[in-house]
Write a protein that holds these residues in place. Structure first.
Motif, PDB file in Angstrom:
ATOM      1  N   ALA A   1     -25.450   5.349  35.555  1.00 26.74           N
ATOM      2  CA  ALA A   1     -25.465   6.544  34.701  1.00 26.74           C
ATOM      3  C   ALA A   1     -26.737   6.626  33.867  1.00 26.74           C
ATOM      4  O   ALA A   1     -27.166   7.712  33.483  1.00 26.74           O
ATOM      5  N   SER A   2     -27.351   5.463  33.570  1.00 25.37           N
ATOM      6  CA  SER A   2     -28.598   5.440  32.799  1.00 25.37           C
ATOM      7  C   SER A   2     -29.815   5.306  33.712  1.00 25.37           C
ATOM      8  O   SER A   2     -30.900   4.955  33.254  1.00 25.37           O
ATOM      9  N   ASN A   3     -29.592   5.582  35.009  1.00 26.16           N
ATOM     10  CA  ASN A   3     -30.661   5.434  36.007  1.00 26.16           C
ATOM     11  C   ASN A   3     -31.136   3.982  36.087  1.00 26.16           C
ATOM     12  O   ASN A   3     -32.311   3.714  36.332  1.00 26.16           O
ATOM     13  N   ARG A   4     -30.180   3.070  35.832  1.00 28.82           N
ATOM     14  CA  ARG A   4     -30.430   1.620  35.849  1.00 28.82           C
ATOM     15  C   ARG A   4     -31.501   1.213  34.835  1.00 28.82           C
ATOM     16  O   ARG A   4     -32.236   0.252  35.039  1.00 28.82           O
ATOM     17  N   GLU A   5     -31.569   1.941  33.741  1.00 29.86           N
ATOM     18  CA  GLU A   5     -32.480   1.631  32.644  1.00 29.86           C
ATOM     19  C   GLU A   5     -31.684   1.171  31.431  1.00 29.86           C
ATOM     20  O   GLU A   5     -30.544   1.578  31.229  1.00 29.86           O
ATOM     21  N   HIS A   6     -32.300   0.316  30.611  1.00 34.10           N
ATOM     22  CA  HIS A   6     -31.633  -0.198  29.423  1.00 34.10           C
ATOM     23  C   HIS A   6     -31.634   0.857  28.331  1.00 34.10           C
ATOM     24  O   HIS A   6     -32.690   1.381  27.959  1.00 34.10           O
ATOM     25  N   ARG A   7     -30.448   1.167  27.799  1.00 34.26           N
ATOM     26  CA  ARG A   7     -30.324   2.173  26.751  1.00 34.26           C
ATOM     27  C   ARG A   7     -29.293   1.728  25.716  1.00 34.26           C
ATOM     28  O   ARG A   7     -28.340   1.027  26.044  1.00 34.26           O
ATOM     29  N   LEU A   8     -29.481   2.183  24.489  1.00 35.59           N
ATOM     30  CA  LEU A   8     -28.467   1.985  23.471  1.00 35.59           C
ATOM     31  C   LEU A   8     -27.274   2.875  23.768  1.00 35.59           C
ATOM     32  O   LEU A   8     -27.430   3.984  24.303  1.00 35.59           O
ATOM     33  N   VAL A   9     -26.095   2.384  23.438  1.00 37.61           N
ATOM     34  CA  VAL A   9     -24.882   3.181  23.642  1.00 37.61           C
ATOM     35  C   VAL A   9     -24.926   4.402  22.725  1.00 37.61           C
ATOM     36  O   VAL A   9     -25.304   4.308  21.553  1.00 37.61           O
ATOM     37  N   GLU A  10     -24.543   5.552  23.271  1.00 32.16           N
ATOM     38  CA  GLU A  10     -24.569   6.792  22.509  1.00 32.16           C
ATOM     39  C   GLU A  10     -23.643   6.697  21.287  1.00 32.16           C
ATOM     40  O   GLU A  10     -22.643   5.978  21.309  1.00 32.16           O
ATOM     41  N   LYS A  11     -23.981   7.413  20.229  1.00 36.13           N
ATOM     42  CA  LYS A  11     -23.280   7.290  18.952  1.00 36.13           C
ATOM     43  C   LYS A  11     -21.795   7.588  19.082  1.00 36.13           C
ATOM     44  O   LYS A  11     -20.955   6.869  18.519  1.00 36.13           O
ATOM     45  N   ASP A  12     -21.438   8.649  19.815  1.00 36.86           N
ATOM     46  CA  ASP A  12     -20.019   9.001  19.936  1.00 36.86           C
ATOM     47  C   ASP A  12     -19.244   7.953  20.733  1.00 36.86           C
ATOM     48  O   ASP A  12     -18.090   7.635  20.420  1.00 36.86           O
ATOM     49  N   VAL A  13     -19.887   7.372  21.755  1.00 36.30           N
ATOM     50  CA  VAL A  13     -19.248   6.315  22.545  1.00 36.30           C
ATOM     51  C   VAL A  13     -19.080   5.064  21.702  1.00 36.30           C
ATOM     52  O   VAL A  13     -18.049   4.387  21.762  1.00 36.30           O
ATOM     53  N   LEU A  14     -20.081   4.764  20.885  1.00 36.64           N
ATOM     54  CA  LEU A  14     -20.015   3.606  19.991  1.00 36.64           C
ATOM     55  C   LEU A  14     -18.883   3.764  18.983  1.00 36.64           C
ATOM     56  O   LEU A  14     -18.094   2.830  18.765  1.00 36.64           O
ATOM     57  N   GLU A  15     -18.784   4.928  18.382  1.00 34.39           N
ATOM     58  CA  GLU A  15     -17.728   5.170  17.394  1.00 34.39           C
ATOM     59  C   GLU A  15     -16.349   5.057  18.030  1.00 34.39           C
ATOM     60  O   GLU A  15     -15.418   4.504  17.435  1.00 34.39           O
ATOM     61  N   ASN A  16     -16.207   5.561  19.251  1.00 36.07           N
ATOM     62  CA  ASN A  16     -14.922   5.466  19.950  1.00 36.07           C
ATOM     63  C   ASN A  16     -14.568   4.010  20.249  1.00 36.07           C
ATOM     64  O   ASN A  16     -13.416   3.591  20.071  1.00 36.07           O
ATOM     65  N   ALA A  17     -15.567   3.218  20.677  1.00 36.76           N
ATOM     66  CA  ALA A  17     -15.330   1.807  20.968  1.00 36.76           C
ATOM     67  C   ALA A  17     -14.929   1.048  19.702  1.00 36.76           C
ATOM     68  O   ALA A  17     -14.035   0.189  19.733  1.00 36.76           O
ATOM     69  N   VAL A  18     -15.576   1.372  18.578  1.00 38.28           N
ATOM     70  CA  VAL A  18     -15.251   0.726  17.310  1.00 38.28           C
ATOM     71  C   VAL A  18     -13.831   1.070  16.879  1.00 38.28           C
ATOM     72  O   VAL A  18     -13.065   0.194  16.439  1.00 38.28           O
ATOM     73  N   ASN A  19     -13.451   2.333  17.004  1.00 35.72           N
ATOM     74  CA  ASN A  19     -12.096   2.761  16.633  1.00 35.72           C
ATOM     75  C   ASN A  19     -11.041   2.068  17.483  1.00 35.72           C
ATOM     76  O   ASN A  19      -9.994   1.647  16.967  1.00 35.72           O
TER      77      ASN A  19
END
Length: 250
Positions: free
Chosen positions: A219-237
């Motif tokens: 999904a990131s074109n096999r590139e290293h990326r930080l997790v998107e803010k909304d995905v991060l917040e959902n994972a934390v919750n």
């Protein structure tokens, strides 16, 4: 014979009578006293997570990151002394850039790991330098799939399917071993890494912390990326909800 450090810990080139190098062991202690870092290699990519303990309320959010991009396809997480980690990131970037310039292709993760581990090991051989007080987790989406590596302060490196370093490493490793990594997707692994870090955080002894997450996937074109803010917040919750469930069960 006594194996205490007295007299044998003044230099990394001095062995104790039972064959130990205390300066290298002390560097390992610096890693053990830092926030937990977790890396997972799953069926469609890799996920990195860092527990960044907040020691001051005056800190700016997102400053002094422990996650870094070495090359487009390579991510790196460090645990231990932040300044040492920064220098190691710079060295890894130079190695990746030099390889790409010379060979006109991205550096394989194993070659990068070997070069960085060799660089770290050199700092255990001379009395006028000290070992790096940091462990580094490398991950890349190579031609043969997701690959994960970890380098210790001694310069020793291993390949892993899942790895944890830092204060909560033992508890985190126990949780990682329960996972079926070959069946997990990156999306699922992001939630699991968040859960593991929250579960291993010691709320009594430690202050608040900031969770850093990054990933490499199709999904990131096999590139290293930080997790998107909304995905991060959902994972934390989800991680906090899992902790509340566990406390209710007890």
């Amino acid at each position: 014979m006594s194996s205490i450090g007295t007299g044998y810990d003044q230099s990394s080139v001095t062995y104790s009578p039972d064959g130990r190098t205390f300066q290298v062991e002390y560097a390992g202690k610096a890693v053990d006293n830092s926030g937990t870092a977790v890396g997972l290699a799953v069926k469609d990519g890799l996920v990195f997570g860092i527990e960044k303990v907040i020691v001051s309320k005056l800190w700016e959010a997102d400053s002094n990151r422990r996650l870094a991009t070495v090359d487009k396809h390579i991510g790196m997480a460090v645990a231990g002394l932040v300044a040492d980690g920064r220098q190691l990131v710079n060295r890894a970037r130079k190695e990746a850039s030099g390889y790409r310039s010379f060979y006109s292709q991205p550096i394989p993760s194993k070659i990068l790991c070997d070069r960085v581990s060799g660089f770290m090991q050199v700092y255990t051989l001379y009395s006028h330098v000290r070992p790096f007080g940091v462990s580094a987790i490398f991950g890349a989406y190579d031609r043969d799939g997701p690959r994960l590596w970890m380098v210790e302060p001694s310069g020793v490196s291993f390949g892993y399917y899942g790895v944890a370093v830092g204060k909560g490493r033992q508890a985190a490793k126990t949780e990682i071993e329960k996972l079926k990594l070959s069946e997990l997707t990156v999306e699922e692994a992001i939630k699991e890494v968040a859960r593991i870090i929250y579960a291993t955080h010691d709320e009594i002894k430690e202050k608040e912390f900031e969770l850093e997450l990054s990933y490499i996937s199709d999904a990131s074109n096999r590139e290293h990326r930080l997790v998107e803010k909304d995905v991060l917040e959902n994972a934390v919750n989800l991680a906090k909800a899992a902790m509340e469930e566990d406390s209710d069960d007890e």
